[in-house]
Design an enzyme around this catalytic site. Structure first.
Site, mmCIF file in Angstrom:
data_model
loop_
_atom_site.group_PDB
_atom_site.id
_atom_site.type_symbol
_atom_site.label_atom_id
_atom_site.label_comp_id
_atom_site.label_asym_id
_atom_site.label_seq_id
_atom_site.Cartn_x
_atom_site.Cartn_y
_atom_site.Cartn_z
ATOM 1 N N SER A 107 46.556 44.440 36.797
ATOM 2 C CA SER A 107 46.975 44.359 38.052
ATOM 3 C C SER A 107 46.217 43.102 38.728
ATOM 4 C CB SER A 107 46.381 45.839 38.633
ATOM 5 O OG SER A 107 46.898 45.904 39.837
ATOM 6 N N ASP A 145 48.225 28.584 38.170
ATOM 7 C CA ASP A 145 49.337 28.273 38.771
ATOM 8 C C ASP A 145 48.882 26.898 39.640
ATOM 9 O OD1 ASP A 145 51.352 30.278 38.023
ATOM 10 O OD2 ASP A 145 51.315 31.210 39.904
ATOM 11 N N LYS A 203 51.169 44.848 34.449
ATOM 12 C CA LYS A 203 51.532 45.720 35.616
ATOM 13 C C LYS A 203 51.562 44.869 37.025
ATOM 14 C CE LYS A 203 50.259 50.016 37.966
ATOM 15 N NZ LYS A 203 50.417 49.397 39.274
#
Length: 700
Positions: free
Chosen positions: A470, A481, A495
């Site tokens: 999460s 990224d 998740k």
């Protein structure tokens, strides 16, 4: 899988239980019936799922068939209670349950349950009648096997076939207990209490229990995180969310007849013992340090939770079957307490690592969860505790200590506050988006952004594993990224969904309404975050993680958003990987970790178990010898004295099972993954110093 059925062996002949005992009649088991409000609640649940759930699935014939399959499987996953004739009778309703629910009719769900309840009552009464006279006389020299995984098997075609299945199941239970050293008298007493307890709890079940089970068979078809909470379950949920009850800090779930540890609450009492692991099965619970152990096999989950809960400072003992072991039991003593914020707070340590002839100082920040003291925050306390505030203070201290790089350890971090995950990212990147959230109405929100200049701009690593979930995945994904730092470890949990609570006439519906996406456009759902450099796998991704759920929402992607790039990691990672692989190829700890994981997963795939005592004892000795050989190979390679026997190893591992107070300190001892992460960081720092990092460049 423990067994439950019995057979009498006399003069070498096997007799059916139905010959020895009078069958239970339908009149002897009271049927449970739905009450009027449940029909209206069922209509509400169907309506809210169709309108609000991210998946936008309609309840029709296909959904009805799925509900039928899921409900039958949830009642009898081992295909041991229903007969084939029962299933054939119920199959006429397979595509009619949707029409029933829309009309507020749950009668067929109750009819199926009442048949199941009758079959269970029949079996338990038969077993109890037999055990009242002591254990059956089993021949443990016969070569026969018990099927552990009956997912692909058929339901018994006849009473005699069911009797033989249950004979093997109970024989397997007796043999397993014999192999733990229990006498026949102890085994008979334990099993008699176990089955009497199951029969008592069967009689205590009520209409709410059946309705909740039936409705959750429907919600699971949408995704594994949407579920219906009855008034009683809602009360337990609210108490667990507010941490108002003391316990051991473990999330439990049911698997067949066992209570299984799903995950540990970071910094909680069970976590601090170091002896409780995900997928361990709890078979008995004892109060205080010497109280009687109560067998909990076959208990309802909330009843097991009630037994484990207690006042802070008191003790509870868990008898567990460790995952991946030889089936032997371990007893662990845990002191109950509230999970304190300070025990979950971020903490730091500094270590030195070498790369070539250079030595670098590496700061490690361990973050067990993404926390915030909401109560202090709401009352505008200027000193409220939060993840970001604490990490910022630790970063300031580390920079004063002159560290050359920072490792943020998110292993076992199951998530927490989205706000904190966003704000924490803000400490490491300049202004820019952190996560995209796509809602059920297909609108995409990009409000979660970094809004200030980075506080720390040096080399960074994020350490993750399969239990990083999460909010951890949002942070790790953003760092990856932006090419802001290395992500090292294992594929994370996966998740990537958000749930909200919807009120109902009775209880509430927890429903998935949104999905997380990285700035690259990739979802964190299902696939999680893949590391740039992988460590040995310690947790089986086939049994733990979002991808282990049959109805998990799929991975997908949306448009990327404009974001910056920092380090030129694409050129650095191949060299870092080569150095890592060379360093760990023959490292004793890493060889051990790889062998241990293979050992555990190989044994976890076992489909059959022998009911021959000599064979089982030989298997147990062989498995123990494998464990001893792996451990001694590691110890000898490190210059440590090997254990003389498996018993000596077991004794060493069972010592100091009680937790110490406070948060666990960061050490490299017994943590080869963190130690190797430090060497990777030293390589990273060295390479970065030898090259000129590129300017930050934005792109669409």
């Amino acid at each position: 899988m423990l067994s439950h059925r019995i057979a009498a062996l006399a003069s070498g002949l096997s007799f059916s239980l139905l010959v020895l005992l009078s069958p239970i009649t339908l009149a002897e088991v009271d049927d449970l019936k739905p009450h009027q409000d449940q029909g209206g609640t069922a209509r509400e649940i169907v309506s809210k799922l169709e309108m609000l759930h991210y998946n936008k699935l309609k309840v029709g014939d296909e959904m009805s068939a799925g509900l039928w399959d899921e409900y039958i499987d949830s009642l009898d996953p081992s295909k041991s209670y229903f007969l084939s004739s029962d299933i054939s009778e119920f199959r006429q309703w397979r595509t009619k349950l949707d029409d029933d629910l829309k009309a507020g009719n749950v009668d067929r769900g109750f009819e199926i349950y009442n048949r199941y309840r009758l079959r269970v009552s029949d079996r338990l009464n038969n077993i109890i009648s037999q055990l009242d006279n002591g254990l059956p006389k089993y021949d443990f020299n016969v070569d026969e096997s018990l099927e552990l995984d009956r997912e692909d098997s058929e339901w018994p075609q006849s009473i005699s076939a069911a009797d033989d299945l249950w004979r093997k199941r109970l024989k397997g239970s007796v043999l397993s207990l014999r192999l733990t050293g229990k006498s026949d008298e102890e085994i008979a007493d334990l099993l008699l209490r176990r089955y009497k307890g199951q029969l008592k709890r069967l009689g205590q079940q009520n209409s709410d229990d059946v309705f909740e089970l039936y409705m959750n068979s429907l919600t699971r078809l949408y995704d594994p995180h949407s579920n219906y909470l009855s008034p009683r379950s809602l009360e337990n949920f609210n108490m667990s969310m507010s941490l108002s009850l003391e316990g051991i800090g473990a999330v439990l779930q049911m698997e067949d007849e066992y209570t299984k540890v799903a995950r540990l609450v970071a910094g909680g009492p069970a976590d601090r013992t170091g002896k409780v692991k995900p997928n361990d099965k709890i078979v008995a619970v004892g109060q205080d340090k010497e109280g009687e152990m109560v067998d909990v096999v076959g208990w309802r989950l909330d009843d097991v939770v009630d037994l484990i809960r207690g006042t802070a400072g008191s003790y509870v003992r868990l008898e567990t079957i460790p995952t991946g072991g030889d089936g032997s039991h371990r007893t662990i003593t845990i002191q109950r307490s509230k999970v304190k914020l300070e025990d979950q707070a971020a903490k730091k340590a500094v270590f030195e690592f070498t790369e070539g002839d250079q030595t670098y100082k590496v700061g490690v920040i361990n973050l067990p969860t993404f926390y915030i003291d909401f109560e202090a925050y709401r009352r505008r306390d200027p000193n409220y505790k939060s993840t970001t505030r604490d990490v910022a203070n630790l970063l300031e201290e580390l920079q004063k200590e002159g560290v050359d790089g920072v490792i943020l350890d998110l292993r076992n971090n199951g998530g927490g506050s989205l706000q904190e995950a966003t704000m924490l990212t803000d400490l490491f990147i300049d202004q820019g988006p952190v996560v995209q959230i796509r809602h059920a109405n297909e609108q995409i929100s990009r409000h979660n952004r970094s809004r200030s200049r980075a506080m720390y701009r040096g080399p960074l690593m994020v350490l993750i594993n399969r239990l990083s979930a999460s909010a951890s995945e949002i942070f790790a994904g953003a760092i990856q990224d932006y090419n802001r730092g290395l992500v090292v470890g294992n594929q994370s949990f996966g998740k990537g969904t958000v749930q909200t609570m919807a009120p109902l006439k009775e209880g509430q519906l927890k429903i998935t309404q949104s999905k997380f996406y990285r700035v690259s456009g990739d979802s964190t759902q299902h696939a999680g975050v893949s590391p740039d450099i992988s460590m040995p796998q310690l947790i089986d991704s086939e049994t733990v993680g979002e991808s282990a759920y049959d109805t998990a929402l799929p991975w997908d992607r949306i448009h990327a958003v404009r974001h910056a790039k920092y380090f030129n990691l694409k050129e650095m990672v191949p060299e870092l990987s080569r150095k890592h692989e060379k360093r760990t190829e023959t490292d004793p700890d890493f060889v051990f970790l790889r062998e241990q994981f293979k050992y555990q997963t190989d044994h976890a795939k076992q489909k059959m178990v022998s009911l021959n005592e000599a064979v089982r004892e030989q298997e147990r000795v062989q498995m123990n010898q494998e464990v001893l050989t792996m451990e001694n190979k590691r110890r000898q390679a490190k210059g440590l004295e090997p254990y003389a026997s498996f018993e000596a190893l077991e004794k060493s591992e069972s010592e100091d099972t009680e937790p110490v107070g406070g948060a666990v300190e960061i050490t490299l001892e017994d943590d080869p993954v963190l130690n190797e992460a430090g060497f990777i960081m030293a390589d990273f720092i060295g390479i970065n110093k030898r090259t000129s990092p590129p300017q930050v460049a934005n792109f669409d």
